[in-house]
Scaffold this active site. Structure first.
Site, PDB file in Angstrom:
ATOM      1  N   HIS A  75       0.834  -1.210   0.000  1.00 13.45           N
ATOM      2  CA  HIS A  75       0.000   0.000   0.000  1.00 13.45           C
ATOM      3  C   HIS A  75       0.863   1.253   0.000  1.00 13.45           C
ATOM      4  CE1 HIS A  75       0.297   0.788   4.434  1.00 13.45           C
ATOM      5  NE2 HIS A  75       0.311  -0.514   4.544  1.00 13.45           N
ATOM      6  N   ASP A  77      -0.243   4.358   0.970  1.00 14.38           N
ATOM      7  CA  ASP A  77      -0.592   5.368   1.982  1.00 14.38           C
ATOM      8  C   ASP A  77       0.091   5.070   3.311  1.00 14.38           C
ATOM      9  OD1 ASP A  77      -2.334   3.059   2.234  1.00 14.38           O
ATOM     10  OD2 ASP A  77      -3.505   4.215   3.672  1.00 14.38           O
ATOM     11  N   ASP A 105       6.188   1.190   6.639  1.00 12.86           N
ATOM     12  CA  ASP A 105       4.878   0.551   6.468  1.00 12.86           C
ATOM     13  C   ASP A 105       4.094   1.390   5.477  1.00 12.86           C
ATOM     14  OD1 ASP A 105       2.291  -0.420   6.682  1.00 12.86           O
ATOM     15  OD2 ASP A 105       1.985   0.305   8.720  1.00 12.86           O
ATOM     16  N   GLU A 138      -5.149   1.830   2.723  1.00 13.81           N
ATOM     17  CA  GLU A 138      -5.079   0.623   3.550  1.00 13.81           C
ATOM     18  C   GLU A 138      -5.260   1.019   5.006  1.00 13.81           C
ATOM     19  OE1 GLU A 138      -3.472  -2.776   5.870  1.00 13.81           O
ATOM     20  OE2 GLU A 138      -2.882  -0.698   5.968  1.00 13.81           O
ATOM     21  N   GLU A 139      -4.642   2.130   5.365  1.00 21.00           N
ATOM     22  CA  GLU A 139      -4.654   2.586   6.755  1.00 21.00           C
ATOM     23  C   GLU A 139      -6.002   3.191   7.153  1.00 21.00           C
ATOM     24  OE1 GLU A 139      -2.320   1.697   8.539  1.00 21.00           O
ATOM     25  OE2 GLU A 139      -0.403   1.712   7.464  1.00 21.00           O
ATOM     26  N   ASP A 162       3.403  -6.839   3.851  1.00 23.00           N
ATOM     27  CA  ASP A 162       2.977  -5.812   4.804  1.00 23.00           C
ATOM     28  C   ASP A 162       2.644  -6.422   6.159  1.00 23.00           C
ATOM     29  OD1 ASP A 162       2.134  -3.376   5.829  1.00 23.00           O
ATOM     30  OD2 ASP A 162       0.121  -3.531   4.989  1.00 23.00           O
ATOM     31  N   HIS A 343       3.556   2.942  12.984  1.00 26.36           N
ATOM     32  CA  HIS A 343       2.511   3.873  13.449  1.00 26.36           C
ATOM     33  C   HIS A 343       2.988   4.675  14.661  1.00 26.36           C
ATOM     34  CE1 HIS A 343      -0.996   1.529  11.317  1.00 26.36           C
ATOM     35  NE2 HIS A 343       0.119   1.542  10.608  1.00 26.36           N
TER      36      HIS A 343
HETATM   37 ZN    ZN Z   1       0.822  -1.581   6.344  1.00 24.93          ZN
END
Ligand code: ZN
Length: 371
Positions: A75, A77, A105, A138-139, A162, A343
């Site tokens: 992904h 994003d 990520d 995705e997030e 991922d 994150h």
């Molecule tokens: Zn991810």
């Protein structure tokens, strides 16, 4: 493998803003970047559904017909705070300056794919069609993958790159999840003057929740009430309450029966008090499951051994784009990328894992070709 090129590509990509919902810049960057290869690039029209900054990208590296096609998904994003990322190398890791996330990520997966294509082309490694789906959103609830039309894919199976866990980790099982949402209606009345004329929606909610099996239901199934709202003042019998809950399971039937059990608890409680309940069950994503002897698993197992690691098959408690592709009939397992503390502003990417991830992708292509 050109490690210097890999690291440079990765660090370059990290500096392109890509917060979820605002993917225009990174999508354009990736289109330009992948254009250096002789590939077909399609940006889909999922923006109409997602409202995000860009569509999903499908990149196809044409191969020979006699080798089965394989796909990879990553992904584009990233989460917040993710604007103006300044990556640097620190003792074998790539890190941010501490004020933002890093974005490994999932850009580590994209960078590894780019370097893998370089290696495949420079070494004339025979391959079938290699399809790369780079999703948006995705997030923000897997919205890009949900809106992606898998009918465009030639591949029957592939890999989402991922997951936490070192390269060699393979997620072969992840749950399906449903959201259970209840609007509970009672009747308002003055709580001091005429409470018997009222029906408390809060009491309905309390009764319903007390009747529910929650928490860990069994080794594969969980349920939780996550939000409850309703009422206004102490002297008013509340005529409305809202409850938001979820349930997940590695087994779709178990999840469905748990969701049904929760729905019935709301309805029964409402009936007991003389109120009403509108309950909806919405599936958020399908489960992911791959047998040990399936092609998707056996291919990656051999590839992991070929790069000198041991395959570690795990089951996860949450969903990812891999679940969505599985739900759409494209068998997908999720590969560990080795990123750490994602994150958070202390997110970091071990350079060794970036290299290993690249090796693994190339090896998957080689194993696929040898079949
Ligand atoms: Zn991810």
């Amino acid at each position: 493998m050109n490690e210097e090129r890999l690291i440079r590509q990765f660090m370059d990509m990290l500096q392109v803003d890509s917060e979820s919902g605002d993917e225009r810049q990174i999508a354009d960057y990736l289109k330009t970047h992948f254009n250096q290869f002789n590939v077909e690039i399609i940006e889909d029209d999922s923006v109409e559904i997602t409202g995000h900054g860009a569509g999903n990208l499908l990149i196809r590296l044409k191969g020979t017909e006699d080798i089965a096609p394989v796909y990879f998904t990553v992904h584009m994003d990233t989460v917040t705070p993710g604007k103006g990322i300044k990556p640097k190398i620190e003792e074998g890791y790539i890190v941010s300056d501490g004020t933002t996330i890093l974005g490994s990520d999932d850009k580590a997966g994209i960078a590894a794919l780019v370097e893998a294509i370089h290696i495949i082309q420079e070494n004339d490694i025979p391959h079938g069609d290699i399809e790369i789906v780079i999703t948006v959103g995705e997030e923000s609830g897997l919205v890009g993958a949900k809106a992606f039309d898998t009918g465009q894919l030639k591949s029957d199976f592939g890999y989402a790159i991922d997951s936490t866990g070192k390269v060699g980790t393979v997620v072969t099982s992840a749950p399906t999840q449903s959201k259970v949402e209840a609007h509970l209606h009672g009747r308002t009345a003055h709580a001091g003057v005429a409470p018997e004329e009222g029906v408390s929606a809060i009491n309905i909610a309390a009764k319903a929740i007390s009747m529910m099996k929650l928490g860990r239901i069994d080794s594969e199934t969980t349920a939780n009430v996550g939000r409850i709202e309703g009422g206004s003042a102490t002297n008013i019998v509340a005529d409305y309450a809202y409850v938001l809950a979820e349930t997940r399971s590695q087994h779709p039937e178990k999840m469905e029966s748990q969701a049904q059990h929760m729905k019935e608890a709301f309805e029964k409680a409402a009936e007991t008090f003389g109120g009403s309940a509108e309950v909806s069950i919405e599936k958020m994503y399908d489960h992911l499951y791959a047998e040990q002897d399936s092609e998707v698993v056996s291919t990656v197992k051999t590839a992991i051994e070929n790069i000198g690691r041991e395959a570690d098959f795990i089951s996860l408690g949450g969903g990812s784009d891999g679940n969505i592709f599985n739900g759409k009939g494209i068998q997908t397992v999720v590969l560990g990328l080795g990123y750490e503390n994602i994150h958070t502003t202390s997110e970091r990417m071990p350079i060794e894992e970036l290299i290993k991830a690249t090796e693994l992708i190339v090896e998957i292509i080689k194993v696929q070709q040898a079949k």
